[in-house]
Design an enzyme around this catalytic site. Structure first.
Site, PDB file in Angstrom:
ATOM      1  N   CYS A   1       9.705  35.907  21.807  1.00 43.31           N
ATOM      2  CA  CYS A   1       8.552  35.245  21.181  1.00 43.31           C
ATOM      3  C   CYS A   1       7.630  34.669  22.251  1.00 43.31           C
ATOM      4  CB  CYS A   1       9.012  34.138  20.239  1.00 43.31           C
ATOM      5  SG  CYS A   1      10.129  34.689  18.923  1.00 43.31           S
TER       6      CYS A   1
ATOM      7  N   CYS B   1      33.218  43.903  24.202  1.00 49.09           N
ATOM      8  CA  CYS B   1      34.103  44.997  24.629  1.00 49.09           C
ATOM      9  C   CYS B   1      35.384  44.429  25.236  1.00 49.09           C
ATOM     10  CB  CYS B   1      33.395  45.889  25.644  1.00 49.09           C
ATOM     11  SG  CYS B   1      31.826  46.599  25.075  1.00 49.09           S
TER      12      CYS B   1
END
Length: 512
Positions: free
Chosen positions: A57, A392
């Site tokens: 943003c 992971c």
């Protein structure tokens, strides 16, 4: 909103972030109390839903401000809503990430903004939205219509040519987010423009300035022509242009150079080559200072410039030019021709093939991918991971446990993993970890996993979607009964604590 297109992320990240001035902002801040009345009072509004802490943003803010200033004179307001303060309003419009940009024509059924997050792209996109799908061209306004955007497509059809007019309008409506369309029925206007009815002319502010299409108005044929005609002979790759290049349906050639002067010289030198191969390959320069890291994705040394490489998205193939050679039009031109003639083997980034497989999970690399994943009659569950990915790492012990369940049925099921940052993979990967099942007999139709990352659920996924329908939990239990004296290591022992769902916590990555 987090984007999982790594190239877009790298481009956005490379640009400097400048705070928009609050004192003279042309972006209108709205709240729950003011939003709907404002929207009702304007025919067309672009709204940004943001959070003050959001990095994307902050990167968008100065570009959004610049676009707001330009569009203000066209009575197209740009507004913003702080979702940390206006939670109910943002929830009402289904805002799930930041920034989210929506186009409003009234308070009901807003459309997502689908352009790039750059000032020029926002301006161009919103101008197109403000016009009818096909604007009317007259003798008085033709010059102004031709200059409304960088690309303007004008159809020249007789008023009684119903088939051409309908086909053109249908095409324009399908592509109005991408191009600006207009039509002229006056034969004198067509004559003045040097064309005959029926025909379509694409006006552009570069190269030969205009291109003429006088073929059959088949939707696919016209779209292919527009894409080709609107692409510069030698363009510039950046945040606004990359998506168009990578989805053009032809290979993309990159010329990496660090200075503007170098890129301008390469642009002129390569125009004849680009003209020769127009429609077969796109050629573009790229700022190596800003986006040089992308060279590594093309199997180039990302610190040695200038450099050249070709990427074929359709084949997921990369062809880096020898970086020890000079980048000149003659030698690179021959290299381009050889690639197009299939005389050059694609470059494959691969870790060494493991001499032995250690551990229950089969380690796959690019050079063993075909053998271990595709060329066999096994159901193969493959995890695409990144070494730095926290999710992971959290999955690793469960994935090892899952693989152990199939030790006695290794001829039917393989549980495998591949480091997708160190190996070229032929699959479309948008985040880590991504887990896909390649069923025996249907390797060309892998099934992506979207459930919880528990051992039991992963095993059930393999059973339901695999050709062999192996029940991993049952196989593991049988295996334990036969020889495993450690009863505490039952298949479900560590599966009670569920890892984050695969669909909601994907991380970005560097692979294209």
């Amino acid at each position: 909103m987090r984007s999982f297109a790594p190239w877009a992320l790298s481009l956005l990240g490379a640009t400097s972030v400048v705070s928009a001035t609050e004192t003279k902002s042309d972006v209108v801040s709205l709240t729950q109390d003011t939003f709907k009345d404002f929207i009702k009072g304007h025919d067309l509004v672009l709204a940004e839903f943001f959070a003050p802490w959001c990095g994307h943003c902050k990167a968008l803010a100065p570009k959004y401000e610049e676009a707001a200033t330009e569009l203000k004179s066209k009575d197209i307001p740009l507004v913003k809503v702080d979702c940390t303060a206006e939670e109910d309003l943002c929830r009402e419009y289904g805002i799930e990430g930041y920034p989210t940009m929506k186009i409003f024509r009234g308070v009901e059924s807003p459309k997502p903004y689908q352009g790039a997050r750059q000032s020029e792209a926002i301006i161009s996109y919103m101008v197109k939205q403000s016009l009818p799908a096909v604007s009317t061209v007259t003798e008085d306004n033709i010059e102004s219509v031709k200059s409304l955007d960088k690309i303007v497509v004008i159809g020249y059809f007789a008023s009684d040519d119903k088939a051409s007019n309908e086909a053109f309008t249908t095409f324009a409506e399908s592509q109005r987010d991408n191009y600006l369309f207009a039509a002229a029925s006056d034969a004198e206007i067509a004559k003045a423009e040097g064309v005959k009815q029926p025909s379509v002319v694409l006006y552009k502010d570069f190269d030969e300035k205009k291109a003429i299409y006088d073929g059959v108005l088949d939707q696919e044929a016209v779209l292919n022509w527009v894409k080709s005609a609107s692409t510069p002979l030698v363009g510039e790759i950046g945040p606004e242009t990359y998506s168009g290049y990578i989805t053009a349906g032809v290979p993309l050639a990159y010329i990496f150079a660090e200075t503007k002067e170098e890129r301008e010289q390469f642009t002129e030198a390569f125009k004849p080559i680009a003209q020769k191969h127009k429609g077969a390959i796109n050629i573009a320069t790229i700022d190596a200072k800003l986006f040089g890291a992308h060279a590594g994705n093309l199997n180039l040394n990302p610190e040695q410039f200038p450099s050249f490489a070709i990427q074929d998205p359709a084949k997921n193939a990369k062809y880096p030019f020898d970086q020890n050679k000079e980048i000149n039009a003659k030698d690179v031109g021959k290299f381009i021709q050889d690639v197009l003639d299939n005389k050059v083997e694609p470059s494959i980034k691969s870790e060494p093939v493991p001499e032995t497989q250690e551990g229950p999970v089969t380690v796959v690399v690019a050079r063993s991918y075909k053998e271990l994943i595709l060329d066999n009659d096994k159901d193969v569950l493959l995890e695409f991971y990144a070494p730095w990915c926290g999710h992971c790492k959290a999955l690793a012990p469960k994935y090892d446990e899952l693989a152990s369940l199939y030790a006695n049925v290794a001829d039917k099921v393989t549980i495998a993993k591949i480091d997708a940052t160190a190996n070229d993979v032929p699959d479309s990967i948008t985040g880590f970890p991504t887990i896909k099942l390649y069923p025996a007999g249907a390797k060309d139709s892998p099934v992506e996993y979207a459930g919880s990352r528990s051992v039991e659920d992963l095993a059930e996924f393999v059973k339901e979607n695999g050709k062999h329908q192996v029940d991993g939990v049952a196989a593991g239990a049988e295996q334990a009964k036969e020889g495993d004296d450690d009863a505490s290591a039952s298949p479900a022992s560590s599966s009670q604590t569920e890892a984050p769902a695969a669909t909601g916590d994907k991380e970005g990555h560097d692979e294209l």
